[in-house]
Design a protein around this motif. Structure first.
Motif, short mmCIF file in Angstrom:
data_model
loop_
_atom_site.label_atom_id
_atom_site.label_comp_id
_atom_site.label_asym_id
_atom_site.label_seq_id
_atom_site.Cartn_x
_atom_site.Cartn_y
_atom_site.Cartn_z
N MET A 1 -20.21 8.77 -30.20
CA MET A 1 -20.95 9.45 -31.27
C MET A 1 -22.42 9.05 -31.29
SD MET A 1 -18.35 9.80 -34.54
CE MET A 1 -17.40 8.30 -34.30
N LEU A 2 -22.69 7.78 -31.08
CA LEU A 2 -24.09 7.33 -31.04
C LEU A 2 -24.84 7.99 -29.88
CD1 LEU A 2 -23.42 3.58 -31.82
CD2 LEU A 2 -24.94 5.04 -33.17
N THR A 3 -24.17 8.12 -28.74
CA THR A 3 -24.79 8.81 -27.60
C THR A 3 -25.05 10.27 -27.95
OG1 THR A 3 -23.62 7.33 -26.09
CG2 THR A 3 -24.58 9.32 -25.14
N ALA A 4 -24.08 10.89 -28.62
CA ALA A 4 -24.25 12.29 -29.03
C ALA A 4 -25.41 12.46 -30.00
CB ALA A 4 -22.95 12.81 -29.66
N LEU A 5 -25.81 11.39 -30.66
CA LEU A 5 -26.92 11.44 -31.61
C LEU A 5 -28.24 10.94 -30.99
CD1 LEU A 5 -24.94 10.19 -34.70
CD2 LEU A 5 -26.05 12.43 -34.49
N GLY A 6 -28.22 10.69 -29.67
CA GLY A 6 -29.46 10.37 -28.98
C GLY A 6 -29.74 8.91 -28.73
N TYR A 7 -28.68 8.11 -28.60
CA TYR A 7 -28.85 6.68 -28.33
C TYR A 7 -28.21 6.29 -27.01
CZ TYR A 7 -30.54 6.11 -33.08
OH TYR A 7 -31.28 6.21 -34.23
N GLU A 8 -28.90 5.43 -26.28
CA GLU A 8 -28.35 4.84 -25.06
C GLU A 8 -27.58 3.59 -25.47
OE1 GLU A 8 -30.32 2.48 -21.38
OE2 GLU A 8 -31.18 4.47 -21.80
N VAL A 9 -26.29 3.55 -25.18
CA VAL A 9 -25.39 2.54 -25.73
C VAL A 9 -24.80 1.67 -24.63
CG1 VAL A 9 -23.35 2.15 -27.17
CG2 VAL A 9 -24.82 4.14 -27.59
N LYS A 10 -24.60 0.38 -24.95
CA LYS A 10 -23.92 -0.52 -24.02
C LYS A 10 -23.08 -1.52 -24.82
CE LYS A 10 -27.97 -3.55 -23.74
NZ LYS A 10 -29.00 -4.12 -22.85
N PHE A 11 -22.10 -2.11 -24.14
CA PHE A 11 -21.27 -3.16 -24.73
C PHE A 11 -21.61 -4.49 -24.09
CE2 PHE A 11 -18.66 0.61 -25.56
CZ PHE A 11 -18.33 0.41 -26.90
N LEU A 12 -21.64 -5.54 -24.90
CA LEU A 12 -21.97 -6.88 -24.43
C LEU A 12 -20.98 -7.89 -24.99
CD1 LEU A 12 -25.77 -6.81 -25.30
CD2 LEU A 12 -24.82 -6.46 -23.03
N GLU A 13 -20.77 -8.99 -24.27
CA GLU A 13 -20.09 -10.16 -24.83
C GLU A 13 -21.19 -11.10 -25.30
OE1 GLU A 13 -15.88 -10.42 -22.38
OE2 GLU A 13 -17.52 -11.79 -21.87
N PHE A 14 -21.29 -11.30 -26.60
CA PHE A 14 -22.45 -12.02 -27.11
C PHE A 14 -22.16 -13.47 -27.48
CE2 PHE A 14 -20.43 -10.91 -31.04
CZ PHE A 14 -20.87 -11.83 -31.98
N THR A 15 -20.92 -13.89 -27.42
CA THR A 15 -20.61 -15.30 -27.68
C THR A 15 -19.31 -15.62 -26.95
OG1 THR A 15 -20.44 -17.00 -29.42
CG2 THR A 15 -19.25 -14.94 -29.78
N PRO A 16 -19.14 -16.85 -26.46
CA PRO A 16 -17.93 -17.18 -25.69
C PRO A 16 -16.65 -16.96 -26.47
CG PRO A 16 -19.60 -18.88 -25.40
CD PRO A 16 -20.10 -17.96 -26.48
N LEU A 17 -15.59 -16.59 -25.77
CA LEU A 17 -14.32 -16.30 -26.42
C LEU A 17 -13.72 -17.51 -27.12
CD1 LEU A 17 -12.50 -13.96 -23.87
CD2 LEU A 17 -12.97 -13.45 -26.26
N GLU A 18 -14.08 -18.73 -26.67
CA GLU A 18 -13.49 -19.89 -27.33
C GLU A 18 -14.01 -20.05 -28.75
OE1 GLU A 18 -16.68 -21.66 -24.47
OE2 GLU A 18 -15.20 -20.06 -24.49
N HIS A 19 -15.12 -19.41 -29.09
CA HIS A 19 -15.66 -19.51 -30.45
C HIS A 19 -15.10 -18.43 -31.36
CE1 HIS A 19 -18.19 -22.56 -28.93
NE2 HIS A 19 -19.03 -21.77 -28.31
N THR A 20 -14.88 -17.23 -30.83
CA THR A 20 -14.32 -16.15 -31.62
C THR A 20 -13.80 -15.07 -30.69
OG1 THR A 20 -14.80 -14.37 -33.19
CG2 THR A 20 -16.62 -15.10 -31.83
N VAL B 1 -17.39 -8.84 -28.98
CA VAL B 1 -17.94 -7.62 -28.39
C VAL B 1 -19.08 -7.10 -29.26
CG1 VAL B 1 -17.48 -5.24 -27.72
CG2 VAL B 1 -15.79 -7.01 -27.26
N MET B 2 -20.23 -6.91 -28.62
CA MET B 2 -21.37 -6.36 -29.33
C MET B 2 -21.67 -4.95 -28.82
SD MET B 2 -25.33 -7.67 -29.45
CE MET B 2 -24.98 -9.05 -30.53
N LEU B 3 -21.93 -4.06 -29.75
CA LEU B 3 -22.36 -2.70 -29.44
C LEU B 3 -23.87 -2.67 -29.65
CD1 LEU B 3 -21.15 0.17 -28.84
CD2 LEU B 3 -21.15 0.54 -31.30
N ALA B 4 -24.62 -2.40 -28.58
CA ALA B 4 -26.08 -2.43 -28.67
C ALA B 4 -26.64 -1.15 -28.07
CB ALA B 4 -26.63 -3.65 -27.93
N GLY B 5 -27.83 -0.78 -28.52
CA GLY B 5 -28.41 0.43 -27.97
C GLY B 5 -29.82 0.68 -28.45
#
Length: 395
Positions: free
Chosen positions: A330-349, A353-357
């Motif tokens: 939906m964000l792409t359909a509204l004109g945003y370039e979107v990517k997914f990131l791992e923003f902190t190690p899994l042992e912490h939480t 998953v971060m949605l950034a764009g």
């Protein structure tokens, strides 16, 4: 020769360093002590340029993390005159015109000599990946209780500091150029800011690099946290940063350049994104927390996923993937370039998953919307909060 230097050659090296810092020919300097005793160490000071600003990236074996220093020749020389730097046995200075080497042999006999420049015209900038390192001694970290009064990270807060530092590296890669070239005060909005760790970090990052003082705002429903954050902002001189005790109101958008919404529960992430879109946000960084809306809909949807969805844990995980993929489409359909990131190690939480764009005119909006409709049909959900919030803009 200064009393703190063991010989004239060592004093001459430091004088050459001081001259290079003063006349802006400085590029890099490294120090080491090769002694077998406890004073063995290695350190480096690197010039990093961002826009019209210069800073020094400082790394040393006796520091737990790298730090950044203001480009202040007097302060840097004063630091080098203190321990452990004053005990160096080998050093190399890189300048625009020449390199300079200082060494001592096994007998302690010194040597100081120039050589051909190896870093001529080399410019290290803030916009290269992972070149920004968050300094431990930033004042807001002391105010938040992450660092002590000496600017050292408190042991139990090392994971939190690494999370903040990792987030700053992410935004450095994504918004560095925008921050340094914007011709207006950059606006930052953090929805569900909590204690404001990332609000302060983002505001500090932008304030250090932008041409104008940014306008920052953190919003949260915890009144005591808001009062504390406003007090810290005042103490550290962040005049453009304010914290407000309120709920997210997706129908009252404000001008937003950078939107942050980390760990907003369930559809609160969608409320935050909807507000940002209506406020014409340029960049966003969102990390959802618990997500239940889609999970409730796909339990008996009659799709090929029913074999997975019969197990509650697998259904919740499947719903997380569907929920965030739907948001991205939906964000792409509204004109945003979107990517997914791992923003902190899994042992912490597990919620890492971060949605950034960023806003872009290069995305295929029609295809993204068609893909979203196909995802609804194939996975068996009928309602998504982001679509409900933005129905007038989608389709």
């Amino acid at each position: 020769m200064s009393d703190i230097w063991r010989n004239a050659q060592q004093a001459a090296f430091v004088k050459q360093l001081e001259n290079a810092l003063q006349d802006s020919s400085f590029k890099r300097v490294t120090f080491s002590a090769k002694a077998k005793s406890a004073d063995k160490f290695k350190a480096s000071f690197d010039l990093v340029v961002g826009g019209s600003k210069k800073i020094i990236k400082h790394e040393a074996s006796h520091l737990s993390d790298a730090e950044t220093l203001n480009y202040d020749p007097q302060a840097i020389i004063a630091l080098i005159k203190a321990e452990p730097y004053a005990g160096f046995r080998a050093a190399t200075l890189f300048t625009q015109g020449k390199d300079f080497h200082y060494t001592e042999n096994r007998k302690g006999e010194p040597s100081f000599y120039p050589a051909k420049a190896t870093m001529r015209d080399v410019v290290q900038t803030h916009n290269k990946p992972k070149n920004y390192v968050l300094s431990e001694n930033r004042p807001y970290l002391r105010g938040l209780g992450v660092a002590d009064q000496r600017g050292h990270i408190i042991k139990k807060y090392h994971p939190k500091f690494r999370q903040i530092a990792n987030f700053v590296e992410i935004i450095d890669r994504d918004i560095g150029t925008f921050v340094e070239t914007a011709d207006h005060p950059i606006s930052i909005l953090d929805l569900g800011c909590g204690k404001g760790y990332l609000t302060f970090a983002t505001y500090d990052y932008v304030a250090e690099r932008a041409r104008h003082t940014p306008i920052g705002q953190g919003i949260d429903i915890k009144e005591n946290v808001i009062d504390l954050c406003n007090e810290i902002a005042g103490d550290v001189g962040f005049d453009g940063l304010k914290f407000i005790n309120a709920r997210i109101d997706k129908n009252q958008p404000k001008n937003v350049d950078i939107l942050i919404a980390l760990h907003a529960c369930d559809t609160a992430t969608d409320d935050a994104l909807a507000l940002g879109i209506r406020a014409d946000m340029q960049y966003f960084f969102c990390a959802p927390c618990c997500q239940a809306e889609i999970s409730r809909q796909i339990g008996n949807a009659g799709t090929t996923f029913d074999m997975v969805n019969q197990y509650p844990l697998m259904r919740r995980r499947q719903a997380d993937l569907i929920t965030d993929t739907a948001r991205a489409l939906m964000l792409t359909a509204l004109g945003y370039e979107v990517k997914f990131l791992e923003f902190t190690p899994l042992e912490h939480t597990a919620k890492n998953v971060m949605l950034a764009g960023k806003k872009s005119d290069k995305v295929d909006r029609a295809k993204a919307w068609a893909d979203y409709l196909e995802l609804k049909k194939s996975s068996g959900f009928e309602k998504h909060a982001l679509e409900e919030n933005l129905r007038d803009l989608l389709g």
